[in-house]
Structure formats: structure tokens, C-alpha cells
Design a protein around this motif. Structure first.
Motif, short mmCIF file in Angstrom:
data_model
loop_
_atom_site.label_atom_id
_atom_site.label_comp_id
_atom_site.label_asym_id
_atom_site.label_seq_id
_atom_site.Cartn_x
_atom_site.Cartn_y
_atom_site.Cartn_z
N ILE A 31 62.29 57.50 60.00
CA ILE A 31 62.20 57.54 58.55
C ILE A 31 62.51 58.93 58.01
O ILE A 31 62.66 59.12 56.82
N PHE A 32 62.64 59.92 58.91
CA PHE A 32 62.96 61.27 58.48
C PHE A 32 64.44 61.57 58.66
O PHE A 32 64.91 62.63 58.29
N ASP A 33 65.20 60.66 59.27
CA ASP A 33 66.62 60.90 59.49
C ASP A 33 67.42 60.61 58.22
O ASP A 33 67.09 59.71 57.46
N PHE A 34 68.50 61.35 58.06
CA PHE A 34 69.35 61.14 56.90
C PHE A 34 70.06 59.80 57.02
O PHE A 34 70.59 59.44 58.06
N HIS A 224 62.58 73.74 57.78
CA HIS A 224 63.28 72.47 57.57
C HIS A 224 63.12 71.50 58.74
O HIS A 224 63.04 70.29 58.54
N ASP A 225 63.05 72.03 59.97
CA ASP A 225 62.94 71.12 61.11
C ASP A 225 61.51 70.64 61.34
O ASP A 225 61.25 69.85 62.26
N LYS A 226 60.58 71.10 60.49
CA LYS A 226 59.18 70.68 60.58
C LYS A 226 58.78 69.77 59.41
O LYS A 226 57.64 69.31 59.34
N LEU A 264 71.15 71.10 50.55
CA LEU A 264 70.62 71.64 51.80
C LEU A 264 69.99 70.53 52.65
O LEU A 264 70.18 70.49 53.88
N LEU A 265 69.24 69.64 52.02
CA LEU A 265 68.67 68.52 52.76
C LEU A 265 69.78 67.68 53.39
O LEU A 265 69.69 67.31 54.57
N LYS A 266 70.81 67.39 52.62
CA LYS A 266 71.90 66.59 53.15
C LYS A 266 72.65 67.33 54.25
O LYS A 266 73.07 66.73 55.25
N LYS A 267 72.82 68.63 54.09
CA LYS A 267 73.51 69.44 55.11
C LYS A 267 72.78 69.34 56.45
O LYS A 267 73.42 69.29 57.51
N HIS A 268 71.45 69.31 56.39
CA HIS A 268 70.65 69.24 57.62
C HIS A 268 70.31 67.79 58.00
O HIS A 268 69.47 67.57 58.88
N HIS A 269 70.95 66.84 57.33
CA HIS A 269 70.75 65.41 57.62
C HIS A 269 69.28 65.01 57.51
O HIS A 269 68.73 64.32 58.36
#
Length: 317
Positions: A31-34, A224-226, A264-269
Motif C-alpha cells: 500500500i506504500f508503493d507508487f 522518504h524511505d521511512k 518528489l513523492l512520484k520521483k521516489h515511487h
């Protein structure tokens, strides 16, 4: 408690692998994946609907277009911690009857050593809540700031162990002010030793900008990765009674650069679950009042407007 893999975890993981239980707790990373679609999964923070009962909260959230409700399960909240055993199942069932979910709850949980905190977590697990937010921590008197952070780092690590056993994910919200979390580095520090599959950050862009100014993007890079959940709201600086202060405003009318943030969110998927907060003046609804001084429609219209703006900005980013 034995924190080795439980029978429940084994069964759930096996089911996930087979594609049987795609929304179960142990499948939560999905549910956290783009996902390549044009909308966010947005829950309304139930603090702003505490003048409604459980049934009406679910009905109005659904009518306004929300995917779910971020339910307050804390002192003064929709569900009181001392009544969590009886009231949480009732609240979630009432909300789900409207066709939306209640995957998120906001709590006052602080420690595995607090029996009431543990009762809230057990009931949340039984009710199939996915993610909870903790209370904010404060620096301890008589203890250095560094030692305080290490103390809470251990508290978070232990909560992560409980979360693994119960199939939950905990999150800590960055905040403005002097509580722990006003600095991105404070949040990063207390998350250093926890299993980050079961505990992470609830990233609040409004607080990030208020505390980080032009460096908020560095804070995002750090955390972002957390990120497990994001909070959306807006503000601007202004003079009130001769003093500069943060003034909360509707989404899109303040200083938060949602376009850059969403890019930025989309860039990091990343497309985490969203909790929408409404903190500008709405007759007390913004403060969680059970009796408000404006017509309910004023509140509903304002909330819906923010939701529509968020989805539009996400689509365009």
C-alpha cells in the motif's frame, strides 16, 4: 513475548505470496508503493468530525469523497482508550458500513510498559487496523537531549517488536514546536534501531516547512524511505496581534509547495496513505470540539474543497 515468526504471520505471508490476502497487515508494504493512477488514498482525520457519531462520521466521509477515516483513539478522541475494547470495533464497523475503510488510527501510545497502550494495540490488531500514529515524545528533564533521543529510540524499537507480533505498523509524526520531531534528524534518530517494516514516519509537510523553511526537501530526502503515512495541510506566516506566527489556511492557499512535494513523492515511487488535517478556523471542528459554532455544512464544504484540491494537485504534479 516470543517475537519469532508467529503462526499468524506464516499463514498471512503464505496467503500474500499466493495472492489470497492482498490487503492483510503483512502485505502492507504494497500500500506504500507508487501506483500509476490519478488519485491518492485519502482519509479524513476524524478529529475534525468529533461532533458526529461513528455512523455519521463514516457516512459524511464517504459522501465527501474520502477513501477512509483516520480515527482518533486517544483521550478526547472519537474512541477513548479506556473503552477501546468495546468501542473500537463498533466505530470501525459503523465507518465501514458506508463503504470506506478505517486503516489508520491516531493514538496517544508511548510505551510497551503502559498496559493501556498495549490494550489499544491489541484491539487495533483485532480490528484489522493497518497503521497507527503514536503520541509525541518530549525531552526528559534531567537528561541530555542526546540521551533522551536514545531513550525514545529504545521505546520505538520495542513498539516495533510488538507491531511485528500483532501485524501493525507504527508511525511517528514530525511536528512543529519543541516536542521531539520538530527536527527531521530527531525523527531519524528515534527510528534508527526499529525494524522499519513495522515502524516509520508520518510525514507532515506543513510542519516540515514551518520548521525546515527552505531545507524541507533535505528532511524529505532523509526520511522518504521511512514514510508510512503522509499528513496534508497548509499554512502561511502572518502577523497576529503584533507577532509573527503560523496561520493555518485551506490547502493551496498557503506556503506549502504541493507541486514540488508531489513530484518528489512520484520521483521516489511513493504513494502513501494520506491523512487530511483541517486546522484553520471552522467553528471548533478544527480543534476536535464536540459542539461547534458554525453550521455543519460549512465544515463539510471546507473539508471537501481541500480534498478536491489535493486530488487535483496530485494529478497535475
Amino acid at each position: 513475548m516470543d517475537f519469532m515468526t508467529t503462526r499468524r504471520e506464516f499463514i498471512t505471508k503464505s496467503a500474500c505470496a499466493a495472492g489470497i490476502l492482498p490487503l492483510s497487515s503483512f502485505c502492507l508494504p504494497s500500500i506504500f508503493d507508487f501506483a500509476d493512477n490519478d488519485s491518492l488514498d485519502v482519509s479524513i482525520f476524524s478529529k475534525h468530525l468529533q461532533f458526529l457519531d461513528y455512523k455519521a462520521t463514516g457516512e459524511m466521509a464517504a459522501e465527501m469523497g474520502f477513501s477512509g477515516v483516520d480515527l482518533t483513539v486517544r483521550p478526547g478522541g472519537h474512541v477513548l482508550p479506556e473503552r477501546v475494547r468495546t468501542d473500537l470495533p463498533l466505530a470501525i464497523a459503523a465507518i465501514k458500513k458506508s463503504g470506506i475503510h478505517c486503516n489508520l488510527i491516531t493514538t496517544a501510545i508511548e510505551s510497551v510498559n503502559n498496559p493501556l497502550d498495549m490494550e489499544v494495540l491489541k484491539c487495533a490488531s483485532e480490528a484489522k487496523v493497518q497503521v497507527y500514529r503514536t503520541n509525541w515524545y518530549k525531552y526528559k528533564d534531567g537528561m541530555s537531549m542526546q540521551d533522551s533521543l536514545l531513550f525514545y529510540q529504545e521505546e520505538v524499537r520495542k513498539l516495533g517488536q510488538i507491531n511485528k507480533e500483532l501485524g501493525l505498523i507504527g508511525s511517528y509524526q514530525n511536528v512543529d514546536g519543541i516536542a521531539i520531531g520538530s527536527s527531521f534528524w530527531e525523527v531519524d534518530t528515534i527510528l534508527q534501531t526499529v525494524d522499519q517494516k513495522y515502524f516509520g514516519a508520518q510525514y507532515d509537510i506543513r510542519h516540515a516547512l514551518a520548521e525546515g523553511g527552505n531545507s524541507w526537501e533535505n528532511g524529505f530526502r532523509l526520511l522518504h524511505d521511512k514514510i508510512k503515512v503522509i499528513v496534508l495541510k497548509d499554512f502561511k506566516w502572518g502577523i497576529v496581534n503584533g507577532k509573527w506566527q503560523a496561520i493555518n489556511v485551506p490547502v493551496g492557499e498557503g506556503m506549502v509547495d504541493f507541486t514540488t512535494y508531489f513530484k518528489l513523492l512520484k520521483k521516489h515511487h511513493l504513494k502513501p496513505p494520506v491523512s487530511l488535517h483541517i486546522e484553520y478556523d471552522l467553528g471548533g471542528a478544527e480543534q476536535g470540539k464536540e459542539i461547534i459554532t458554525v453550521d455543519k455544512k460549512v465544515v463539510f464544504d471546507a473539508i471537501k474543497k481541500d480534498l478536491v484540491t489535493i486530488q487535483k494537485l496530485w494529478k497535475e504534479a
